[in-house]
Write a protein that holds these residues in place. Structure first.
Motif, mmCIF file in Angstrom:
data_model
loop_
_atom_site.group_PDB
_atom_site.id
_atom_site.type_symbol
_atom_site.label_atom_id
_atom_site.label_comp_id
_atom_site.label_asym_id
_atom_site.label_seq_id
_atom_site.Cartn_x
_atom_site.Cartn_y
_atom_site.Cartn_z
ATOM 1 N N ASP A 83 -54.491 -11.984 -19.392
ATOM 2 C CA ASP A 83 -54.401 -10.527 -20.019
ATOM 3 C C ASP A 83 -53.826 -11.019 -20.998
ATOM 4 O O ASP A 83 -53.515 -9.802 -21.980
ATOM 5 C CB ASP A 83 -53.654 -9.157 -18.685
ATOM 6 C CG ASP A 83 -54.787 -9.183 -17.569
ATOM 7 O OD1 ASP A 83 -55.100 -9.374 -17.834
ATOM 8 O OD2 ASP A 83 -53.607 -8.289 -16.898
ATOM 9 N N HIS A 96 -65.027 -17.465 -20.498
ATOM 10 C CA HIS A 96 -64.097 -17.457 -21.047
ATOM 11 C C HIS A 96 -64.500 -19.256 -21.020
ATOM 12 O O HIS A 96 -64.862 -19.234 -19.875
ATOM 13 C CB HIS A 96 -62.619 -17.204 -21.445
ATOM 14 C CG HIS A 96 -62.203 -16.235 -21.768
ATOM 15 N ND1 HIS A 96 -62.376 -15.513 -22.783
ATOM 16 C CD2 HIS A 96 -61.323 -15.345 -21.022
ATOM 17 C CE1 HIS A 96 -61.878 -14.160 -22.747
ATOM 18 N NE2 HIS A 96 -60.749 -13.671 -21.409
ATOM 19 N N GLU A 149 -55.889 -12.254 -23.281
ATOM 20 C CA GLU A 149 -56.912 -11.621 -23.813
ATOM 21 C C GLU A 149 -56.499 -9.925 -24.818
ATOM 22 O O GLU A 149 -57.320 -9.596 -26.200
ATOM 23 C CB GLU A 149 -58.025 -10.947 -22.566
ATOM 24 C CG GLU A 149 -58.695 -11.530 -22.156
ATOM 25 C CD GLU A 149 -59.573 -10.972 -21.162
ATOM 26 O OE1 GLU A 149 -60.964 -11.725 -20.606
ATOM 27 O OE2 GLU A 149 -59.038 -9.864 -20.457
ATOM 28 N N ASP A 150 -55.262 -9.549 -24.068
ATOM 29 C CA ASP A 150 -54.637 -8.347 -24.999
ATOM 30 C C ASP A 150 -53.096 -8.328 -24.972
ATOM 31 O O ASP A 150 -52.061 -8.715 -24.227
ATOM 32 C CB ASP A 150 -54.534 -6.844 -24.214
ATOM 33 C CG ASP A 150 -54.334 -5.877 -24.969
ATOM 34 O OD1 ASP A 150 -53.859 -5.859 -25.742
ATOM 35 O OD2 ASP A 150 -53.908 -4.955 -23.807
ATOM 36 N N ARG A 174 -63.930 -14.575 -15.405
ATOM 37 C CA ARG A 174 -63.652 -14.102 -17.131
ATOM 38 C C ARG A 174 -64.591 -13.767 -18.489
ATOM 39 O O ARG A 174 -64.869 -13.240 -19.529
ATOM 40 C CB ARG A 174 -62.757 -13.174 -17.902
ATOM 41 C CG ARG A 174 -61.264 -13.005 -16.326
ATOM 42 C CD ARG A 174 -60.411 -12.244 -17.373
ATOM 43 N NE ARG A 174 -58.740 -11.801 -16.297
ATOM 44 C CZ ARG A 174 -57.672 -11.525 -16.623
ATOM 45 N NH1 ARG A 174 -57.918 -11.508 -18.286
ATOM 46 N NH2 ARG A 174 -57.017 -11.179 -16.318
ATOM 47 N N SER A 196 -62.891 -16.292 -24.805
ATOM 48 C CA SER A 196 -62.537 -16.501 -26.265
ATOM 49 C C SER A 196 -62.832 -18.455 -25.736
ATOM 50 O O SER A 196 -62.962 -18.369 -24.381
ATOM 51 C CB SER A 196 -61.064 -16.919 -26.051
ATOM 52 O OG SER A 196 -60.504 -15.429 -26.470
#
Length: 214
Positions: A198, A26, A201-202, A24, A2
């Motif tokens: 987090d 991004h 992402e989710d 991560r 992202s």
């Protein structure tokens, strides 16, 4: 992968959010008021730009083309209420114009509740200076609740203690609602950043104040 825009990227919390997101995979745009003071943030996956989170035009320009935004902004040289209300309004306006639908903000533990409707900063004898700063965050939350229907915002509040600036990332944390979560130990900026990324992402929480704790 992202694209995440982080407002207030030069602070203790913002820097850790940038690092966590980059780790991560991004891409990050790190927004600060004075890039000359934060040149170390720039890197292969981090674009460092100047911007003011209380200016909707700046927010819109910085956020264009991104998938989500983080607000880790803070100022101590002006009224906390003035700053956080102004930032909340500018973020909601600017992000909507930029087409960015997800906003995760770092809150403060003193706005969490110890009883229904009673915030930590309402306790008798709470330091006046600390209460004045906390009231700015409470006012920010009121703006988000009143005007934030068009943005999927979330305020994440760590425990009402001084966060550990040097502790290593564990990746472990608990989430709750707007109430203080009982905790035996301290909480780190690194794990606060984990919780924020987090939620990008989710997304599990929406248009709410959520407590996090170890």
């Amino acid at each position: 992968m992202s694209k995440i825009v982080v407002f207030g990227a030069g602070g203790r919390a913002g820097r850790r959010v940038v690092a966590e997101a980059v780790s991560r995979g991004h891409l990050v745009t790190a927004v600060v008021r004075d890039p000359a003071r934060h040149r170390d943030l720039a890197g292969d996956r981090v674009a460092l730009v100047a911007g003011d989170a209380t200016d909707a035009d700046d927010v819109s320009a910085a956020a264009a083309g991104h998938d989500a935004a983080v607000s880790a902004v803070a100022r101590l040289d002006i009224s906390s209420v003035e700053f956080y209300v102004g930032a909340a309004r500018a973020l909601l306006d600017g992000l909507a114009r930029a087409g960015v639908g997800r906003l995760v903000l770092i809150g403060i533990g003193t706005t969490l509740e110890t009883a229904p409707g009673v915030m930590v900063h309402d306790a008798a004898g709470f330091p006046e200076e600390g209460r004045a700063f906390s009231l700015g965050h409470a006012a920010e939350l009121e703006v988000l609740r009143a005007d934030g229907a068009g943005i999927d915002w979330l305020v994440i509040a760590p425990p009402p203690v001084i966060l550990d600036e040097h502790a290593s990332r564990t990746g472990r944390y608990r989430t709750g609602g707007p109430e203080v979560l009982p905790a035996d130990g301290g909480f780190s900026y690194a794990d606060l950043a984990v919780a924020l990324v987090d939620e990008i992402e989710d997304p599990r929480h929406h248009r709410a104040l959520v407590a996090v704790a170890p």
